[in-house]
Scaffold this motif. Structure first.
Motif, short mmCIF file in Angstrom:
data_model
loop_
_atom_site.label_atom_id
_atom_site.label_comp_id
_atom_site.label_asym_id
_atom_site.label_seq_id
_atom_site.Cartn_x
_atom_site.Cartn_y
_atom_site.Cartn_z
N ASN A 16 -1.58 9.64 11.35
CA ASN A 16 -2.59 8.75 10.78
C ASN A 16 -3.62 8.40 11.86
OD1 ASN A 16 -3.74 5.95 10.25
ND2 ASN A 16 -2.74 6.41 8.29
N TYR A 29 -2.22 -1.99 10.07
CA TYR A 29 -3.62 -2.42 9.94
C TYR A 29 -3.86 -3.79 10.58
CZ TYR A 29 -5.62 1.38 7.22
OH TYR A 29 -6.12 2.60 6.84
N TRP A 62 2.22 0.00 6.54
CA TRP A 62 0.75 -0.11 6.43
C TRP A 62 0.22 -1.47 6.83
CZ3 TRP A 62 -1.62 4.34 5.85
CH2 TRP A 62 -0.99 5.40 5.18
N ALA A 115 7.49 0.72 4.34
CA ALA A 115 6.18 1.23 4.75
C ALA A 115 5.52 0.24 5.70
CB ALA A 115 5.30 1.46 3.53
N ASN A 120 0.82 -1.22 0.00
CA ASN A 120 0.00 0.00 0.00
C ASN A 120 0.85 1.26 0.00
OD1 ASN A 120 -2.52 1.31 -0.02
ND2 ASN A 120 -2.42 1.64 2.19
N ASP A 121 2.03 1.21 -0.61
CA ASP A 121 2.97 2.32 -0.48
C ASP A 121 3.13 3.13 -1.78
OD1 ASP A 121 4.26 0.43 -1.94
OD2 ASP A 121 6.08 0.37 -0.73
N THR A 152 4.41 6.52 2.74
CA THR A 152 4.57 5.85 4.04
C THR A 152 3.49 6.34 5.00
OG1 THR A 152 6.17 7.54 4.65
CG2 THR A 152 7.05 5.48 3.75
N VAL A 153 3.47 5.73 6.18
CA VAL A 153 2.45 6.06 7.18
C VAL A 153 2.79 7.39 7.85
CG1 VAL A 153 1.27 5.27 9.26
CG2 VAL A 153 2.08 3.60 7.59
#
Lengths: 357, 357, 357, 357
Positions: A342, A188, A184, A182, A137-138, A337-338
């Motif tokens: 967030n 999550y 993510w 990353a 997801n990056d 990246t996060v």
């Protein structure tokens, strides 16, 4: 005259590639007189003119299938980076074959590296549409990539299973998940799985903080703890190192990965029994979830809408729940990246998750 | 007068423990006037008189839950082995506490080690019923243990996921599964997952055989291969070593496990790209499958039938689809490994699986 | 000379058909010089000479796939039953086409009806091997059919989901499962799912008994109940009727099925809120479980062992964990229903399940 | 002084309720000195002062559990609608009990009806925070409700299973999914499952259009079709009727639901074999997916942030990937249905899905 659409998948595979390929093909057959040319094994196939003329039935029954019916490869991308500097033979070969195949457009499904390469080809004047896939997801410019939520489901399922055994055995369990730059996937699935400690590259940790989070749980009567650790997680000390120093530092640790080093510290300094689990490549395999099938279908269909309008040089993206397109030149070479603000990090902290910082 | 039934779970956890506990409890409440005493954390709890008086509602809603509501521990068993030789304090402590708690019977859920310990307590005159649980399926005297088929499902799911990524990337993927002495889990999930090579402790392999199986697949036009490898798999050379020599030999290999050594050989000698996946403890976690819930329910209910008839000193077993009981003294200390004429090995060979021999 | 093996799947589909087809094919290619002829859509394909010459790659990647790559049909079977009485044209057509295709043997995968038909063809002198598949597990002569445990898993998953909503809403939930004459699927998934009441054709129930089981749970402080009901479950009164009377009786009830009638009684006489769920055809779909893949692989491989030895006229069976073969004439036309002394019924009663009798 | 937070779940249950409850509780214990009062069975519990004082351990291990640990009920809501008109006794009772329990705030988890009720209580001066849950995703003001994506996963899995059996049998399969007024669940799972026809309340269909879509597939050589049908789907003719006329019209059809009527038309007019599957309440049961756990955790944590700031009278919402809050008075009584220009409808049409319009 028939439109000639080339399509290839490049980089590490992920769930949803076939769902996206199907959406591109079905939408194309519905909207235009088209010939679809499947390029085998990513850019390597384009370099070597290795392809097959696809038929409508090739795209039947693939919506739920993991992997990619076109094959993929990572290597050429690495070699292409070198090409930029010392020669252009491979890019040239791709341009020549694009023209030899008389393509009107090349649809490229891939991650960060693939987007960079896609942009190189765009700069050479080829008509390119990219679709962002990756379990990481990056990719810059899109809220989500397909493949991501499938990987989150798999990683969460691993954490769930680890949970029951941790509880029964009074253990500290460390689960090391994919994600080098990353976090993510770890963020999550860590929150979804109720991990007590979540370590991601974007939030350098200290071992002291991790240990005190574990001690606090113990003092609150909890008999076990779960850590979700991105493979790229690093300490605050390591975060200050250059890439080279960092790699050397890690090699000296002798443990095969950060999780083993950390497990060692936890067991020697706190006396807790530890176990490390590394689910590895199962994070990229199997059928996509319904979420990723929906997203991949929307991305694939949107690619054809762009092609219909002769809009090339874009990657398809999700932005605020809308399917949009972004210029490849804006996206290529950037990493998403996060962010430290967030909302999931905030929510994680609120429910008591330690990020080791 | 109320019957007092003690119950404990010991050894590594596995899916189905709670289903079996529930069946023991529900059957007991249905058939007799009973008080159920839950011993915490396996034999350790009995040694330390750490227990709780259970109520019927404690057993509600646990049928599907992984782990064990009673907790478990491995350590005491290891220490007990030493006790056999030099002192009997811990066994004595257990006898004292059994009597102090005024137990009429102790139901013990566990694997091989647990059965050995259960037999020790039986020899001291305690009333013992054992239930065979383990993901390894290696308990002598029963066709199946509960937990096994759940673990097979998990391991097969891992192989399935690896399959799609192997195919997309033209890779040789090695999946290392649990099983040090018995290869049941790897054999079943390897065949169920369609692994091309299955390596188990009972069938020592040669690296040459593995390599030629992979080459043959390649020559037949297959672009990828899957290996399912029990952690206890060993070469024919290693099979001739003493336990001590073997351990020393493995330490010298430097790789963290057999799979990494093998991956190294495959990539250096055949030039194939390889990846190792080790699903680890997720193989013991999570909800039991329907198969294991049915088996655990039958085992648990049968325990109460034995108790009703005052038949003690037995383990419950599945034999030719019937629920039977076997004297603990016959079962304790024996290991059920895979016979070389097992029909699944034959079937595996027929469909083209290589066992490396 | 090449051996010519015909293969067809007939009757309702179930998970594991493709796994068995793959095992037949892979074993054949390994053991003999062979041509495999796939007959389309069951016996209908043989009647109409509708077939395809298969290639080894047709059997790749199908191990995990639900359904059947050969297609299947139910209708011809019904018509064949009529044929027995009034004419033999269709059987004749099949004999003619078997010979026209120069088959050495026909491998037939199917359930009860299929076994009956297979036996008809055997009587005509054809070389037949049958493999027992069905989610109903009601084929005489084998302890298990493949497809059964996959369906149990699906049905159990449905009951699990219903469980959480039942509990939250204080409801009586009725789950109606497949099984007209045999209650295996409902019995296994009912016990695995912890259903409070299990109603199967083999144990006629009374509404009074069901109501009092529900009242007893309520009096014990349970706020919800789950009933697992085979579609063929019937009351003790209905059990005394002829097939014709029974059908007329059911039609008069106006409710679409037994579950709705029962729900009506429960809500009107006990005042509980009720809901009916009928998972229907999802019970036959999707990937086979690891259990069924192993069983189907063993059955398929064994078929080739029989063919190698020129042993025809058999169905493959599982008996006391061994793969064996049974003469078709012994098996055809018989139904394997649940015995009242089945150990799972005993275990169910012990843990408190009501069977309504 | 301790803050006193009441919490209740109301309306139909859905996956993620416990995850949200846990997030509220864990965040509260982390951020404030708090006493949490669990109200049993929704508003009914508040009316009857039926509650329990919760302890931190009550919220452990519930993240993955389906249903709601607080219980829920639908009935009171229906009665409350009447209250608005003719008397206020029940609302009064709730105000009295809110005060008697000395609550500082009441956190209410529910769907549309619950939000309407929550707003009634707000108008009476109570401090209310609502969290939007429902498998229908039809709550105004939030992009998503938790429970929705779990239900989509379940419904998609049903369609997947139906797919394999449809294909094997050359059948038209109709899957009827939950959703009376809003078609979100059917739209998402229909596209995710690759349904050929998707019928939702927002897009009235004609039978002719459905039949011609099926014929076209047949003419293109497809041997089967899948229809995903919302229970509230209606024809263009029905869409013009008043609610009363519509209900009467449907009663006259005699079929238990729209799917059976449609199946009847398809089989009688096109001659295709049809089957109807109604997964029913399994759509609301079982463990939440990782997606819903993350969303529920964020919603629950945000509720405590609002409480900390003494911001009451809001529902928590997801808007453009941000967790925000909306005034209850804006949200109550409004329904979020699928817009005809929803990008997923567009994408569906592009890949060839018929919406019957």
């Amino acid at each position: 005259m028939k439109k000639r659409i080339g399509i290839l998948t490049s980089g590490g595979d992920c769930p949803g590639l076939n769902a996206a390929i199907r959406a591109v093909a079905k939408s194309a057959y519905n909207k235009m007189d088209v010939e679809i040319i499947g390029i085998n094994d990513g850019f390597k196939g384009l370099i070597n003119k290795d392809y097959k003329i696809m038929k409508p039935e090739d795209f039947s029954g693939i919506l739920t299938r993991g992997g990619t019916i076109l094959g993929t490869a990572r290597t050429p991308f690495k070699k292409m980076r070198k090409i930029e500097e010392d020669n252009v033979d491979k890019v040239k070969a791709m341009v020549i074959n694009y023209n030899a195949l008389a393509l009107d457009v090349l649809v490229v499904l891939g991650g960060n590296g693939t987007h960079k390469n896609a942009n190189l080809l765009r700069e050479e004047g080829l008509n390119i549409i990219a679709l962002p896939k990756t379990i990481d997801n990056d990719i810059w410019g899109t809220d989500l990539t397909f493949g991501f939520h499938s990987a989150v489901d798999i990683a969460t399922d691993v954490i769930d299973r680890i949970h029951t055994t941790a509880d029964s055995h009074d253990r500290v369990m460390l689960v090391e998940l994919m994600g080098n730059k990353a976090g993510w996937l770890t963020l999550y699935s860590g929150v979804a799985g109720g991990a007590d400690v979540v370590l991601i590259p974007e939030i350098p940790f200290t071992i002291e903080n991790v240990l005190s989070a574990l001690k606090e749980r113990y003092n609150n009567g909890k008999n076990f703890s779960i850590l979700a650790i991105a493979e790229g997680a690093r300490t605050q000390e390591e975060a200050l190192m250059t890439r080279k120093e960092f790699k050397k530092h890690r090699r000296n640790l002798k443990d095969p990965s950060i999780s083993f080093s950390l497990a060692q510290e936890i067991s020697s300094r706190l006396g807790f029994e530890t176990r490390v689990t590394i689910p590895g490549h199962q994070q990229r395999g199997g059928a996509p979830t319904s979420y990723d099938r929906v997203l991949a279908t929307q991305f694939g269909a949107h690619a054809i809408e762009l092609i219909e309008k002769n809009q090339f040089g874009y990657t398809v993206a999700l932005e605020n729940n809308k399917i949009v397109s972004k210029p490849l030149e804006e996206v290529a070479g950037k990493l998403k990246t996060v962010n430290l603000d967030n909302p999931l990090i905030q929510a994680g902290r609120l429910v008591g998750t330690s990020f080791g910082d």
